[in-house]
Design a protein around this motif. Structure first.
Motif, PDB file in Angstrom:
ATOM      1  N   ASP A   1      51.121 -33.249   2.918  1.00  0.00           N
ATOM      2  CA  ASP A   1      51.410 -32.025   2.789  1.00  0.00           C
ATOM      3  C   ASP A   1      52.643 -31.273   2.762  1.00  0.00           C
ATOM      4  OD1 ASP A   1      49.986 -29.439   2.714  1.00  0.00           O
ATOM      5  OD2 ASP A   1      49.357 -29.472   4.724  1.00  0.00           O
ATOM      6  N   TYR A   2      52.795 -30.044   2.336  1.00  0.00           N
ATOM      7  CA  TYR A   2      53.901 -29.437   2.172  1.00  0.00           C
ATOM      8  C   TYR A   2      53.705 -28.173   3.149  1.00  0.00           C
ATOM      9  CZ  TYR A   2      55.498 -32.496  -1.218  1.00  0.00           C
ATOM     10  OH  TYR A   2      55.689 -33.902  -2.117  1.00  0.00           O
ATOM     11  N   ARG A   3      54.750 -27.888   3.975  1.00  0.00           N
ATOM     12  CA  ARG A   3      54.757 -26.708   4.750  1.00  0.00           C
ATOM     13  C   ARG A   3      56.012 -25.944   4.924  1.00  0.00           C
ATOM     14  NH1 ARG A   3      50.833 -26.428   8.552  1.00  0.00           N
ATOM     15  NH2 ARG A   3      52.137 -25.212   9.768  1.00  0.00           N
ATOM     16  N   TYR A   4      55.870 -24.770   4.935  1.00  0.00           N
ATOM     17  CA  TYR A   4      57.072 -23.756   4.913  1.00  0.00           C
ATOM     18  C   TYR A   4      57.951 -23.910   5.833  1.00  0.00           C
ATOM     19  CZ  TYR A   4      55.174 -21.005   0.858  1.00  0.00           C
ATOM     20  OH  TYR A   4      54.812 -20.433  -0.137  1.00  0.00           O
ATOM     21  N   LEU A   5      59.258 -23.927   5.475  1.00  0.00           N
ATOM     22  CA  LEU A   5      60.357 -23.702   6.407  1.00  0.00           C
ATOM     23  C   LEU A   5      61.493 -22.949   5.620  1.00  0.00           C
ATOM     24  CD1 LEU A   5      61.839 -24.621   8.953  1.00  0.00           C
ATOM     25  CD2 LEU A   5      62.804 -26.436   7.885  1.00  0.00           C
ATOM     26  N   LEU A   6      60.971 -21.608   5.812  1.00  0.00           N
ATOM     27  CA  LEU A   6      61.566 -20.715   4.855  1.00  0.00           C
ATOM     28  C   LEU A   6      62.502 -19.682   5.555  1.00  0.00           C
ATOM     29  CD1 LEU A   6      60.870 -19.390   2.038  1.00  0.00           C
ATOM     30  CD2 LEU A   6      59.597 -17.714   3.183  1.00  0.00           C
ATOM     31  N   GLN A   7      63.749 -19.934   4.803  1.00  0.00           N
ATOM     32  CA  GLN A   7      65.022 -19.086   5.642  1.00  0.00           C
ATOM     33  C   GLN A   7      65.067 -17.797   4.674  1.00  0.00           C
ATOM     34  OE1 GLN A   7      67.791 -22.343   5.622  1.00  0.00           O
ATOM     35  NE2 GLN A   7      67.750 -21.685   8.056  1.00  0.00           N
ATOM     36  N   ALA A   8      65.048 -16.522   5.239  1.00  0.00           N
ATOM     37  CA  ALA A   8      65.145 -15.356   4.448  1.00  0.00           C
ATOM     38  C   ALA A   8      66.152 -14.421   5.198  1.00  0.00           C
ATOM     39  CB  ALA A   8      63.931 -14.705   4.256  1.00  0.00           C
ATOM     40  N   GLN A   9      66.590 -13.489   4.540  1.00  0.00           N
ATOM     41  CA  GLN A   9      67.498 -12.400   4.922  1.00  0.00           C
ATOM     42  C   GLN A   9      66.750 -10.998   5.041  1.00  0.00           C
ATOM     43  OE1 GLN A   9      71.154 -11.472   2.921  1.00  0.00           O
ATOM     44  NE2 GLN A   9      72.167 -12.305   4.857  1.00  0.00           N
ATOM     45  N   VAL A  10      66.460 -10.299   6.092  1.00  0.00           N
ATOM     46  CA  VAL A  10      65.832  -9.308   6.196  1.00  0.00           C
ATOM     47  C   VAL A  10      66.790  -7.996   6.590  1.00  0.00           C
ATOM     48  CG1 VAL A  10      63.612 -10.305   6.565  1.00  0.00           C
ATOM     49  CG2 VAL A  10      64.905  -9.393   8.596  1.00  0.00           C
ATOM     50  N   GLN A  11      66.488  -6.757   6.120  1.00  0.00           N
ATOM     51  CA  GLN A  11      67.306  -5.779   6.429  1.00  0.00           C
ATOM     52  C   GLN A  11      66.770  -4.498   6.841  1.00  0.00           C
ATOM     53  OE1 GLN A  11      69.856  -5.798   2.985  1.00  0.00           O
ATOM     54  NE2 GLN A  11      69.251  -3.483   2.797  1.00  0.00           N
TER      55      GLN A  11
ATOM     56  N   CYS B   1      51.469 -17.299  -1.212  1.00  0.00           N
ATOM     57  CA  CYS B   1      50.787 -18.632  -1.887  1.00  0.00           C
ATOM     58  C   CYS B   1      51.108 -19.696  -0.910  1.00  0.00           C
ATOM     59  CB  CYS B   1      51.312 -19.006  -3.354  1.00  0.00           C
ATOM     60  SG  CYS B   1      52.979 -19.222  -3.453  1.00  0.00           S
ATOM     61  N   SER B   2      50.423 -20.753  -0.918  1.00  0.00           N
ATOM     62  CA  SER B   2      50.731 -21.894  -0.204  1.00  0.00           C
ATOM     63  C   SER B   2      52.180 -22.772  -0.309  1.00  0.00           C
ATOM     64  CB  SER B   2      49.900 -23.135  -0.049  1.00  0.00           C
ATOM     65  OG  SER B   2      49.712 -23.884  -1.542  1.00  0.00           O
ATOM     66  N   ALA B   3      52.871 -23.288   0.469  1.00  0.00           N
ATOM     67  CA  ALA B   3      54.132 -24.247   0.275  1.00  0.00           C
ATOM     68  C   ALA B   3      53.933 -25.119  -0.828  1.00  0.00           C
ATOM     69  CB  ALA B   3      54.641 -24.800   1.599  1.00  0.00           C
ATOM     70  N   LYS B   4      52.544 -25.853  -0.518  1.00  0.00           N
ATOM     71  CA  LYS B   4      52.198 -26.754  -1.621  1.00  0.00           C
ATOM     72  C   LYS B   4      52.102 -26.450  -2.905  1.00  0.00           C
ATOM     73  CE  LYS B   4      49.280 -31.071  -2.164  1.00  0.00           C
ATOM     74  NZ  LYS B   4      48.187 -31.900  -1.398  1.00  0.00           N
ATOM     75  N   GLU B   5      51.590 -25.297  -3.329  1.00  0.00           N
ATOM     76  CA  GLU B   5      51.463 -24.794  -4.521  1.00  0.00           C
ATOM     77  C   GLU B   5      52.864 -24.368  -5.392  1.00  0.00           C
ATOM     78  OE1 GLU B   5      48.909 -21.089  -4.604  1.00  0.00           O
ATOM     79  OE2 GLU B   5      47.335 -22.028  -3.449  1.00  0.00           O
TER      80      GLU B   5
ATOM     81  N   CYS C   1      60.817 -25.701   1.905  1.00  0.00           N
ATOM     82  CA  CYS C   1      59.527 -26.510   2.692  1.00  0.00           C
ATOM     83  C   CYS C   1      59.788 -27.906   2.988  1.00  0.00           C
ATOM     84  CB  CYS C   1      58.151 -26.419   1.621  1.00  0.00           C
ATOM     85  SG  CYS C   1      58.217 -27.408   0.118  1.00  0.00           S
ATOM     86  N   TYR C   2      58.904 -28.402   3.678  1.00  0.00           N
ATOM     87  CA  TYR C   2      59.123 -29.994   3.891  1.00  0.00           C
ATOM     88  C   TYR C   2      57.727 -30.991   3.663  1.00  0.00           C
ATOM     89  CZ  TYR C   2      56.935 -29.220   8.489  1.00  0.00           C
ATOM     90  OH  TYR C   2      56.108 -28.854   9.552  1.00  0.00           O
ATOM     91  N   ALA C   3      58.037 -32.013   3.539  1.00  0.00           N
ATOM     92  CA  ALA C   3      56.630 -32.968   3.475  1.00  0.00           C
ATOM     93  C   ALA C   3      56.312 -33.055   4.905  1.00  0.00           C
ATOM     94  CB  ALA C   3      57.062 -34.341   2.757  1.00  0.00           C
ATOM     95  N   ALA C   4      54.822 -32.824   5.081  1.00  0.00           N
ATOM     96  CA  ALA C   4      54.433 -32.891   6.479  1.00  0.00           C
ATOM     97  C   ALA C   4      53.334 -33.861   6.447  1.00  0.00           C
ATOM     98  CB  ALA C   4      54.045 -31.593   6.922  1.00  0.00           C
ATOM     99  N   CYS C   5      53.076 -34.289   7.712  1.00  0.00           N
ATOM    100  CA  CYS C   5      51.842 -35.277   7.909  1.00  0.00           C
ATOM    101  C   CYS C   5      50.533 -34.375   7.750  1.00  0.00           C
ATOM    102  CB  CYS C   5      52.110 -35.930   9.015  1.00  0.00           C
ATOM    103  SG  CYS C   5      50.782 -36.996   9.713  1.00  0.00           S
TER     104      CYS C   5
END
Length: 622
Positions: A517-527, A548-552, A479-483
């Motif tokens: 705020d905190y927002r997802y910047l999620l990197q995942a592998q799917v197959q 769940c939320s990125a902040k949690e 995640c990253y810190a967001a405005c």
């Protein structure tokens, strides 16, 4: 039914007629031109024929089949021009009278060479060939094998003309006839246009291999709706820069026409006028009401979703929010201003307008004051540029013009809609990644097909649905810190940085605050059964995947430092199967292009509906 073409129409047009609106027949149609499609006609009045060029704005008449070989048409607006020593009829407007018809009369080619031969030998036989041999004029008749000779006649002596006593020989100084902008072409010797200046560019200075110089351009609009750009260089700039005023009408003549540079010229004209030392620009003191002040071609905001990146268009909307102006450092090291304005219209969509440079301090400041006072102005944008970074937005360029609360029909209708309830109507922003409405009829793909079919490598992104299982999730940077500030109907969400020990700063909003705020910047592998790939999921899709939320999740890992519960949440999401709605687009990373796969939506697999889908596939198998 019997059709009578206008007698002697070709001869009349060649003689200068532009008002008779004759009926003629199209004998042939040819597509010509490399950079721009143009159609050449062969026109007939039942006796004579003449080549004609169709104005490009009428190309659809041919493409749609309204005009074809044999069609009888009425010329509404037309002009005869000399092109490479041949007369050509330029068709500016026409009506189809009969779409298809047999050849009428016995038309013959009307050429100047044929006319010349007839003048030299009145009543002569065209089958004869004429030549000069041994100072004798020899006429060979195909029907008589014996040659006949005429004695050569010495013409009486005439002294050469003496020009010394006659003074300077004057060219034809009669004023050139005013023609529509659409009729301009580079082969015309003398022309004049009467048009209104709709835009005037700044004076720019340049330096190249030929030395220093200066240039400016302005755009013209005439009473027929024709538009063209005019450009001046160096000494010509000194003559006309202070003369040209936006909104005034001018009579312009004696310029040269060159192909328009479409990288910089967005007008619907294949030519551009370059004024020279001999050019004439005269102000028309009397207001000409037949020439509009400006010409718009508005697009609803909902249509901008499907417009190509870098397209130039006009848009009109109600201003619902205005961001503060912030300084931005360009790639060339120069600093400029940027301001974000949000527009909405009756199409159920809103869009960000990004103002740059002086627009921020001029129109942007005025809009900010109006919003702060509680009013919501109408803003018309002429020549905005579409950008597709993280959704679609519109930006200003040097040719852009902004009109606040303009007085024309579209603005009045929009104001009436807004006041009657449009203010409270829900609207969805297109300035973010959303699944296109047409994608509800989902396109199913496997993981391997993404690469095998080269998805994402065209100009537009590909939107597909893939049923796959999550096999790995990166947890170091999820995640990253967001405005957290709101811009109109949406949160800013831009990345923020620390300002001291307790506060955060957003460069976009140019404001500081204590909590981010905190927002997802999620990197995942799917197959799936065909292979695996990396995907990126932002806020909404990240919440659908992790539950769940990125902040949690951020507070759990970094504030509470509960690695066990954090790890338990991550592990519980692995090996879960989802229907992933994916946006696939090739983007530039450094100097390398890579295909980016973004999760727009992640739905848990509904086994009932999925079974129906599989049964449907089986039923379609041969």
């Amino acid at each position: 039914m019997p059709v009578n073409l206008t007698p002697n129409a070709i001869a009349a047009i060649n003689g200068g007629d532009v008002n008779s609106k004759p009926l003629v027949q199209v004998l042939d149609i040819k597509l010509i031109g490399n950079s721009q499609e143009r159609y050449r006609f062969l026109l007939s009045d039942a006796v004579a024929t003449q080549q004609a060029m169709l104005a490009t704005q009428l190309n659809d008449r041919v493409k749609s089949g309204q005009v074809r070989k044999g069609s009888v048409i009425q010329l509404i607006d037309y002009i005869c021009s000399v092109v490479q020593n041949r007369k050509i009829i330029v068709v500016l407007n026409m009506e189809t009278i009969i779409p298809e018809c047999e050849i009428i009369g016995n038309p013959k080619m009307n050429t100047e060479s044929h006319s010349t031969a007839q003048k030299e030998f009145p009543g002569g036989n065209p089958a004869r060939s004429v030549g000069v041999t041994n100072n004798n004029l020899s006429v060979q008749n195909g029907g008589n094998k014996m040659p006949s000779f005429r004695p050569s006649v010495q013409p009486p002596f005439q002294p050469p003309p003496n020009y010394k006593s006659h003074g300077t020989i004057l060219k034809n100084e009669a004023p050139a006839r005013i023609i529509p902008i659409a009729a301009l072409n580079p082969y015309q010797g003398r022309w004049a246009i009467k048009a209104r200046v709709t835009a005037k560019g700044d004076l720019r200075r340049y330096n190249n291999a030929r030395g220093d110089g200066k240039v400016f351009s302005f755009d013209l609009l005439d009473s027929d709706g024709g538009e063209i750009r005019v450009t001046c260089f160096n000494a010509v700039v000194d003559r006309f820069y202070d003369t040209i005023e936006v909104g005034k009408v001018y009579l312009i003549s004696k310029g040269s026409l060159k192909p328009a540079q479409k990288n910089f010229n967005h007008l619907k004209n294949e030519w551009e006028i370059f004024l020279e030392a001999s050019s004439s620009v005269e102000l028309c003191p009397d207001e000409d009401g037949s020439i509009p002040k400006q010409q718009f071609s508005f697009r609803p905001i909902s249509e901008i979703e499907n417009v190509e990146n870098n397209s130039i268009l006009d848009v009109i909307g109600i201003v619902i929010s205005v961001n503060p102006s912030v300084p931005i450092l360009r790639k060339n090291g120069m600093e400029t201003q940027r301001r974000i304005v949000n527009l909405k219209d009756g199409s159920g969509r809103s869009v960000e307008l990004t103002m740059w440079g002086e627009f921020c301090n001029r129109e942007g400041h005025q809009l900010q004051e109006m919003i702060d006072s509680g009013s919501f102005p109408v803003l018309a944008v002429k020549s905005g540029k579409v950008n597709d970074f993280s959704g679609k937005s519109v930006g200003t360029i040097s040719a852009t013009q902004l009109f606040i609360n303009p007085d024309f029909t579209e603005a009045c209708n929009l104001r009436e809609w807004f006041d009657r309830g449009g203010k409270n109507a829900a609207s969805q922003s297109i300035s973010r990644d959303i699944m296109p409405a047409g994608s509800r009829n989902e396109i199913r793909k496997t993981v391997s097909q993404i690469k095998d079919e080269g998805l994402g490598r065209s100009d537009k992104p590909d939107w597909v649905t893939v049923k796959a299982t999550i096999s790995f999730i990166k947890t170091d940077t999820f995640c990253y810190a967001a405005c957290p500030l709101m811009i109109g109907d949406r949160q800013c969400n831009k990345k923020v940085t620390r300002s001291g020990n307790t506060r955060w700063q957003c460069d976009r909003c140019n404001q500081e605050f204590e909590d981010c705020d905190y927002r997802y910047l999620l990197q995942a592998q799917v197959q799936d059964h065909t292979g695996l790939t990396w995907v990126t999921a932002f806020q909404e899709a990240g919440e659908e995947i992790l539950g769940c939320s990125a902040k949690e999740l951020y507070l759990l890992k970094y504030e509470e430092e509960d690695d066990f519960r954090f790890g338990e949440i991550i592990r519980s999401r692995l090996l879960n199967q989802f229907l992933f709605r994916l946006k696939i687009k090739e983007e530039m990373y450094g100097e390398e292009q890579k295909v980016k796969i973004t999760v727009v939506k992640a739905d848990k697999v509904n086994h009932t509906s999925e079974s129906r889908h599989l049964l449907d596939l089986i039923s379609k198998c041969p």
